[in-house]
Every structure is written in structure tokens, then in C-alpha cells.
Design a protein around this motif. Structure first.
Motif, short mmCIF file in Angstrom:
data_model
loop_
_atom_site.label_atom_id
_atom_site.label_comp_id
_atom_site.label_asym_id
_atom_site.label_seq_id
_atom_site.Cartn_x
_atom_site.Cartn_y
_atom_site.Cartn_z
N ASP A 121 0.81 -1.12 0.00
CA ASP A 121 -0.15 0.07 -0.15
C ASP A 121 0.83 1.30 0.00
OD1 ASP A 121 -1.60 2.21 0.55
OD2 ASP A 121 -2.42 1.27 2.60
N PRO A 122 0.81 1.88 -1.23
CA PRO A 122 1.90 3.30 -1.20
C PRO A 122 1.70 4.08 -0.03
CG PRO A 122 0.66 2.64 -3.28
CD PRO A 122 0.18 1.76 -2.48
N TYR A 123 0.28 4.22 0.48
CA TYR A 123 0.18 5.41 1.53
C TYR A 123 0.78 4.84 2.83
CZ TYR A 123 -3.16 7.35 -1.49
OH TYR A 123 -3.80 7.98 -2.71
N LEU A 124 1.49 3.46 3.07
CA LEU A 124 2.08 3.15 4.08
C LEU A 124 3.26 3.95 4.38
CD1 LEU A 124 1.60 -0.81 3.96
CD2 LEU A 124 0.76 0.42 5.92
N TRP A 125 4.09 4.38 3.26
CA TRP A 125 5.23 4.70 3.11
C TRP A 125 5.40 6.14 2.78
CZ3 TRP A 125 6.67 0.73 5.47
CH2 TRP A 125 6.31 -0.59 5.26
N GLU A 126 4.39 6.88 3.23
CA GLU A 126 4.44 8.36 2.94
C GLU A 126 3.86 9.12 4.02
OE1 GLU A 126 1.63 11.18 0.16
OE2 GLU A 126 2.35 9.54 -0.91
N PRO A 127 4.83 9.75 4.97
CA PRO A 127 6.15 10.21 4.19
C PRO A 127 7.33 9.46 4.68
CG PRO A 127 5.53 11.57 6.16
CD PRO A 127 4.48 10.55 5.99
N ILE A 128 6.91 8.47 5.95
CA ILE A 128 8.07 7.75 6.41
C ILE A 128 8.53 6.38 5.57
CG2 ILE A 128 8.88 6.33 8.32
CD1 ILE A 128 7.19 8.37 10.36
N THR A 129 9.56 6.26 4.99
CA THR A 129 9.89 5.05 4.52
C THR A 129 10.12 3.67 5.04
OG1 THR A 129 11.93 5.75 3.68
CG2 THR A 129 10.65 6.72 2.53
N VAL A 170 -6.82 -3.40 4.81
CA VAL A 170 -6.04 -3.03 5.99
C VAL A 170 -4.90 -3.58 5.97
CG1 VAL A 170 -6.09 -2.82 8.43
CG2 VAL A 170 -8.21 -2.42 7.08
N VAL A 171 -3.56 -2.84 6.20
CA VAL A 171 -2.41 -3.34 6.09
C VAL A 171 -1.41 -2.83 7.40
CG1 VAL A 171 -0.04 -3.85 4.99
CG2 VAL A 171 -2.45 -3.69 3.55
N SER A 172 -0.58 -3.45 8.16
CA SER A 172 0.18 -2.97 9.09
C SER A 172 1.48 -4.02 9.04
CB SER A 172 -0.51 -3.15 10.52
OG SER A 172 -0.39 -4.53 10.75
N SER A 173 2.58 -3.01 9.17
CA SER A 173 3.85 -3.50 9.16
C SER A 173 4.76 -3.14 10.35
CB SER A 173 4.56 -2.94 7.99
OG SER A 173 5.78 -3.17 7.90
N ASN A 174 5.60 -3.96 10.55
CA ASN A 174 6.77 -3.64 11.67
C ASN A 174 7.96 -4.24 11.17
OD1 ASN A 174 8.33 -3.36 13.84
ND2 ASN A 174 6.93 -4.19 15.43
N GLN A 175 8.80 -3.29 10.65
CA GLN A 175 10.11 -3.82 10.32
C GLN A 175 11.11 -3.34 11.55
OE1 GLN A 175 10.14 -1.35 6.70
NE2 GLN A 175 11.00 -3.11 5.61
N GLN A 176 12.27 -4.37 11.61
CA GLN A 176 13.49 -3.89 12.41
C GLN A 176 14.65 -4.14 11.80
OE1 GLN A 176 12.78 -4.69 16.77
NE2 GLN A 176 10.83 -5.61 16.13
N PRO A 236 -7.52 8.68 -0.52
CA PRO A 236 -6.10 8.21 0.03
C PRO A 236 -6.39 7.41 1.48
CG PRO A 236 -6.25 10.67 -0.34
CD PRO A 236 -7.82 10.22 -0.63
N GLY A 237 -5.19 6.88 1.65
CA GLY A 237 -5.33 6.02 2.89
C GLY A 237 -5.33 6.64 4.19
N VAL A 238 -5.96 6.05 5.11
CA VAL A 238 -6.04 6.63 6.36
C VAL A 238 -5.06 5.90 7.28
CG1 VAL A 238 -7.82 7.12 8.28
CG2 VAL A 238 -8.42 7.45 5.91
N GLY A 239 -4.13 6.24 7.65
CA GLY A 239 -3.35 5.84 8.32
C GLY A 239 -2.35 6.49 9.41
N SER A 240 -1.26 5.63 10.06
CA SER A 240 -0.12 6.41 10.61
C SER A 240 1.21 5.41 10.80
CB SER A 240 -0.82 6.59 12.15
OG SER A 240 -0.98 5.19 12.84
N GLN A 289 0.71 1.50 9.45
CA GLN A 289 -0.52 0.90 9.14
C GLN A 289 -1.37 1.97 8.68
OE1 GLN A 289 0.60 0.50 12.60
NE2 GLN A 289 0.65 2.69 12.58
N ASP A 290 -2.30 1.08 7.49
CA ASP A 290 -3.01 1.92 6.88
C ASP A 290 -4.49 1.49 6.08
OD1 ASP A 290 -3.34 4.66 5.13
OD2 ASP A 290 -3.35 3.36 3.37
N THR A 291 -5.31 2.14 5.92
CA THR A 291 -6.67 1.41 5.44
C THR A 291 -6.89 2.27 4.27
OG1 THR A 291 -7.22 1.00 7.81
CG2 THR A 291 -9.14 1.19 5.97
N LEU A 292 -7.28 1.38 3.23
CA LEU A 292 -7.78 2.07 1.97
C LEU A 292 -9.33 1.32 1.61
CD1 LEU A 292 -4.40 1.31 -0.60
CD2 LEU A 292 -5.53 3.54 0.26
N GLN A 293 -9.84 2.44 0.96
CA GLN A 293 -11.35 1.96 0.33
C GLN A 293 -11.21 1.99 -1.15
OE1 GLN A 293 -13.52 1.06 2.68
NE2 GLN A 293 -12.54 1.73 4.28
#
Length: 579
Positions: A293-301, A487-493, A533-537, A519-523
């Protein structure tokens, strides 16, 4: 930043006690002669790409700057030629060599693209680009420490900057790039470090090598000097196309019913010398700015998304073999590659300056040619066609490689012992015809290594722990009104711990941890068009410190594609170590 002292670089023979004292003192001086600069504070409210990662540490000397690219446009797959000449005002020796590059994509529509720079067939940068929007032209800055490639920069070089791009009526984003090399003269406060004397690229000319299957290889022929003392391999393996989401793959027989890719969720880079296993490199699960989901990485990549870090494989146990005057072949492959990976590597060779010829060989090697992953499936399909259950794949490798070199300062014996562990645990709830698609993943990839170097009565040990945890939750749901929700959530370390000791006395320790949560939600409407646009944080943090008191910390938060906060140096105090 820390460099271990090699007695062969001294002007003359040293006693063992002198070598011990010099090693300990140089460890303090070299680690203290540079500081990690805090990146410029990003603008709160901006949608520009941002990362918590630090800039490259630098000495205080004024650098000479050599331009490689100036606002070059990338609109196709031709690339931009690079021409390099050593800086006449800074002939060397250099305390540091740093690549800086700045990128911009024009507003519009464009995929994320792979980007790499090569000089003399040697990779000096590898990463990907950010995706634009109709009202967003993203710009970002990267840096890479190239000090270990000093030998490359002593003579003129030609090369290529490549950002393969398609620009037409649909995909309109043009990518621009500028790049420079900074050369920092050595001084008494910032002495020139010991760097490799010979660099051998493993590449396809000015680009990486395509690996479509497990048996495909990227190779280089080695005709090395007779006085090889230490050898390393810096390697990058990038997943693309069918392998882009390799961490979400499953065994091929069940890939169709689970609506994902095949060949399991296990990939690993294998290193061989003359056809025999020589090393292992884990594959980092990079997620690009268009991934999931491109909105997952905007602005934090994602972690390292715009600037990959090579993984270093210690091949020093093979130094004696590679110094025998014969031709040898080093090869890189990716286990379970499934169409396809791109791989590139640089062989870094240190020679014995006190001798024109050494002897040595490999004493033992317990590394097997290929891993033997274990797959455990627990799936069931009901009458509606819904498949539920779990798929796990794991690999555990423990090996030790020992070799020796008879050098001008005596016999040096090196043992590299590693435990390389991987585990992917996936949970599914999938109906191919008309039901939900839910796929959750918990993946861990760790390397615990200990390198022991015996030089006379001196025994130096370097212990490292590297870990790449990834947690992904993905769901695509059919709504009663015919629309869809994703709905997508990601935790990278990315975790690194290192400790160095000499004859049982620990003289250096460092740790670094990077984490990105998104994490982001797309309709979607009934035709699968995104309706808003996605609604996420998201959040990102990077913290590093060492036993000398150097510390760096940055934390970021974002919501709905805008940066909301920046916190620097939390838990750190100002340090500027000079002697």
C-alpha cells in the motif's frame, strides 16, 4: 567507524606487546576522530520522504568535492554516464570518502524504481526511489560511506548511474538525480584508516546480475596478488517482480489457493569459492514505496528502502588459498530465487605490505553447499472454498570455517563461526472466489557470528548479532455494498550488536536499532479503484551507541501522509571525542 589495527601496516616488525598496545590505542583514536552528524530536521506537516537513519560520520577536515551527476534526468533505461578523476587538491591519503546524492521525482504518476551507481564496474550505491502523487514531487537525500573503496578512487574511472524509468502519457514522473564524492584529507586527529588494496566487482558490467533460479550465479574471476592477508565480500541481493514479496510466498503447490507466490517464504544468499561453500548472507525483506500500500510509506519510508546497506561476508579463512597464484572464482546465488533477484557484490582484499608472497590454506570448513529448510503446513479448505490454517518454514545453519596465512609478522589463523537462523510463520484465511483474503506473517532472520583471529599470543574476537524481524498483517475484505476494504500493518526492524575483545579484554562495543511501524486502511469501489487516500499512521526510530560514549537517536511520527513530530537525541548527551 571502528577499524581494527593490522600489524602488517606498521613501518617495521613489532613485538607482541607493542602490537597489543598499538591496537588498543588505535581503536580509541579511530573511533573518536569522527562524529555522527544529526540530519537536518525534517519539516513537520510535510509529505516528503523521511527516515530516522543517521548521516555518515565525518572528520572535521574540509573535504574536496568531485561531482558525478548534476540534475541528470532519468526518463528511460539508458542511464547516465559517470566520469571520475581523483581530486588534485586532495591527493590522499583520505580519512573518509563519502558519496552524497539527491533525488527528485516530478509530480504525477510513477512506480518506485531501482537505482544504482557503478564506477569501474564496482557498485557505489544501490537503492530504490519514492513514488510521486498528483500534487507531490518527492525529494530525498542519501549518503554512503565509500572509504573501503579508496583503492578505486586513486585512478580515473568511468561508470553509469542507472534508474530505469518509463515516462509516457500514463506514467509521467521524471526522476532527477545529482551526486558527489567527498574526500576528507587525513590529519593527526583523523588518520587515514587501513583500507582494502584490491577491489574486485561481482557485477554485470555497470549493473547487478539477474538471478531467476537457485542455480543462477553472479561470478567474478579472481587473479589476486600472492600476499593476500584478509578478504571480505560486500553483497546486496534485491528481490524484484515475482520475488518482490518473497516473504509472503508459500510452497508452490498451495500458492494458487492462497493467492500468493511460490517457492516458500525462505530466501538466502549463498557465497562460494571455486564451487565450494564459503559464506552465507541473509536477504533483507526490503519493502519499496509502492509495496503493499503506497500510503504506508508516505512520508516515512521502510527500513533502508531508499538506500540499501550491503551485507559483509568475512572470507578471510580463504586468504591463503586465494594467494596461491592460481585463478579462482567467487560466486553469488540466491537460494529459492523465483523470478527474480538482482545481485551485486564487491570483493575487498587486504594484502601484507611486509611481504610479496604469503602461504596458507583452509584448515576446516563445515558449511554445507545449500540450506535444508523445514516446511510445516496445517491447512484446510471448507465447502465454501475458504482455506484456513498456517504455513511455517524454517532454516537453522551452524558452521565454522578456519584458515591460516603465514605473513611477514607470523602465522595468522582466522576462524569464522556462525549460526544463521530463519523462521517464517504465516496464518491464512482466504477464499479465492468471493471471500476475504487475510494473510498474517511473523518472520525472524538472525545471524550470530564470532570471528577469532590468532596472531602469535594475541587473540582478537569480534562477536556480532544481526537480526531482521518483520511482522505483516494483511486483509482484503468484501463489503456488503460491493466495495472493498484493505487494511495493512507492518513492523520492520534492523538490529546490530557488536563487541571486540583482545586476549579476553573487551575494548569496544556498539549497538544500533532501527524500527519502522506503519498501518493504513484503503477503500476501493466495486471496480477496485481507490476512492480516497489511505487513512493511517506510522512511526520510525533509530538509536545507536557505543562504549566510547557516541550516541545518535531520532524518532519520527506521521499520520495521513504527513509528518507529525521529530524527536532528536532522546537518551543521548552531546559527545565530541577528540584526543
Amino acid at each position: 567507524m571502528h577499524k581494527a589495527f593490522s600489524p602488517s601496516r606498521a613501518a617495521g616488525p613489532l613485538s607482541s606487546v607493542s602490537k597489543l598496545l598499538l591496537l588498543a590505542s588505535l581503536a580509541i583514536v579511530t573511533a573518536s576522530a569522527q562524529v555522527v552528524p544529526v540530519p537536518p530536521t525534517p519539516q513537520v506537516g510535510s509529505s516528503n520522504p523521511v527516515t530516522a537513519e543517521p548521516l555518515v560520520s565525518r572528520p572535521h577536515t574540509k573535504p574536496c568535492v568531485v561531482s558525478l551527476l548534476s540534475n541528470a534526468a532519468f526518463e528511460n533505461f539508458n542511464g547516465a554516464p559517470l566520469t571520475y578523476a581523483p581530486p588534485s587538491a586532495c591527493p590522499g591519503p583520505w580519512a573518509k570518502v563519502v558519496l552524497t546524492a539527491d533525488f527528485t521525482v516530478t509530480a504525477g504518476r510513477q512506480f518506485d524504481r531501482s537505482a544504482w551507481f557503478y564506477l569501474g564496474d564496482t557498485n557505489i550505491f544501490y537503492g530504490t526511489t519514492a513514488e510521486p502523487r498528483a500534487a507531490l514531487s518527492p525529494s530525498w537525500h542519501i549518503e554512503r560511506d565509500l572509504t573501503d573503496l579508496t583503492a578505486l578512487f586513486k585512478s580515473p574511472q568511468t561508470g553509469l548511474a542507472s534508474i530505469g524509468n518509463v515516462v509516457n502519457s500514463t506514467y509521467t514522473g521524471i526522476i532527477y538525480a545529482s551526486a558527489e564524492l567527498e574526500f576528507y584529507p587525513a590529519s593527526w586527529q583523523a588518520p587515514a584508516p587501513v583500507t582494502p588494496d584490491v577491489i574486485v566487482p561481482v557485477s554485470s558490467g555497470n549493473g547487478p546480475v539477474t538471478l531467476n533460479t537457485t542455480t543462477d550465479q553472479a561470478t567474478a574471476t579472481l587473479n589476486l596478488p600472492r600476499n593476500v592477508e584478509k578478504v571480505y565480500l560486500d553483497v546486496i541481493s534485491q528481490s524484484q517482480i515475482g520475488d518482490e514479496f518473497w516473504y509472503l510466498c508459500v510452497p508452490t503447490p498451495v500458492a494458487g489457493e492462497l493467492e500468493t507466490c511460490g517457492n516458500t517464504a525462505f530466501r538466502e544468499t549463498e557465497i562460494s569459492i571455486d564451487g565450494k561453500a564459503a559464506g552465507v548472507a541473509p536477504v533483507y525483506p526490503w519493502i519499496y514505496t509502492g509495496g503493499l500500500d503506497p500510503y504506508l510509506w508516505e512520508p516515512i519510508t521502510g527500513v533502508q528502502t531508499l538506500n540499501f546497506k550491503p551485507y559483509r561476508v568475512d572470507l578471510t579463512p580463504f586468504a591463503g588459498l586465494l594467494a596461491d597464484g592460481s585463478q579462482h572464482t567467487v560466486a553469488v546465488s540466491v537460494y529459492n530465487a523465483n523470478g527474480y533477484f538482482l545481485s551485486t557484490a564487491n570483493v575487498l582484499v587486504y594484502t601484507d605490505h611486509g611481504s610479496k608472497e604469503v602461504s596458507g590454506g583452509v584448515l576446516s570448513n563445515t558449511l554445507t553447499a545449500a540450506p535444508n529448510p523445514e516446511i510445516v503446513q496445517n491447512l484446510s479448505t471448507d465447502s465454501s472454498g475458504t482455506t484456513t490454517g498456517t504455513v511455517n518454514v524454517g532454516s537453522n545453519r551452524t558452521f565454522s570455517i578456519t584458515g591460516y596465512v603465514n605473513t611477514s609478522h607470523g602465522r595468522v589463523e582466522t576462524t569464522v563461526a556462525q549460526k544463521v537462523n530463519f523462521l517464517s510463520a504465516q496464518t491464512f484465511d482466504v477464499n479465492v472466489a468471493n471471500g476475504p483474503e487475510i494473510q498474517n506473517l511473523v518472520q525472524t532472520s538472525t545471524v550470530d557470528s564470532e570471528t577469532t583471529t590468532r596472531d602469535g599470543f594475541l587473540v582478537e574476537k569480534t562477536s556480532k548479532h544481526i537480526s531482521f524481524p518483520l511482522t505483516l498483517d494483511y486483509s482484503f475484505l468484501n463489503n456488503p455494498n460491493g466495495t472493498f476494504t484493505q487494511v495493512v500493518s507492518s513492523n520492520q526492524q534492523d538490529l546490530h550488536n557488536e563487541a571486540k575483545s583482545l586476549n579476553g579484554f573487551q575494548y569496544f562495543q556498539s549497538s544500533a536499532k532501527e524500527q519502522v511501524n506503519s498501518q493504513d486502511t484503503l477503500q476501493f469501489d466495486a471496480s477496485f479503484n481507490v476512492t480516497a487516500p489511505g487513512v493511517g499512521s506510522s512511526s520510525a526510530s533509530y538509536r545507536s551507541n557505543d562504549s566510547l560514549g557516541d550516541c545518535y537517536s531520532r524518532s519520527l511520527t506521521a499520520a495521513n501522509q504527513k509528518l507529525t513530530s521529530v524527536t532528536d537525541n532522546k537518551g543521548c548527551h552531546d559527545h565530541d571525542h577528540w584526543f
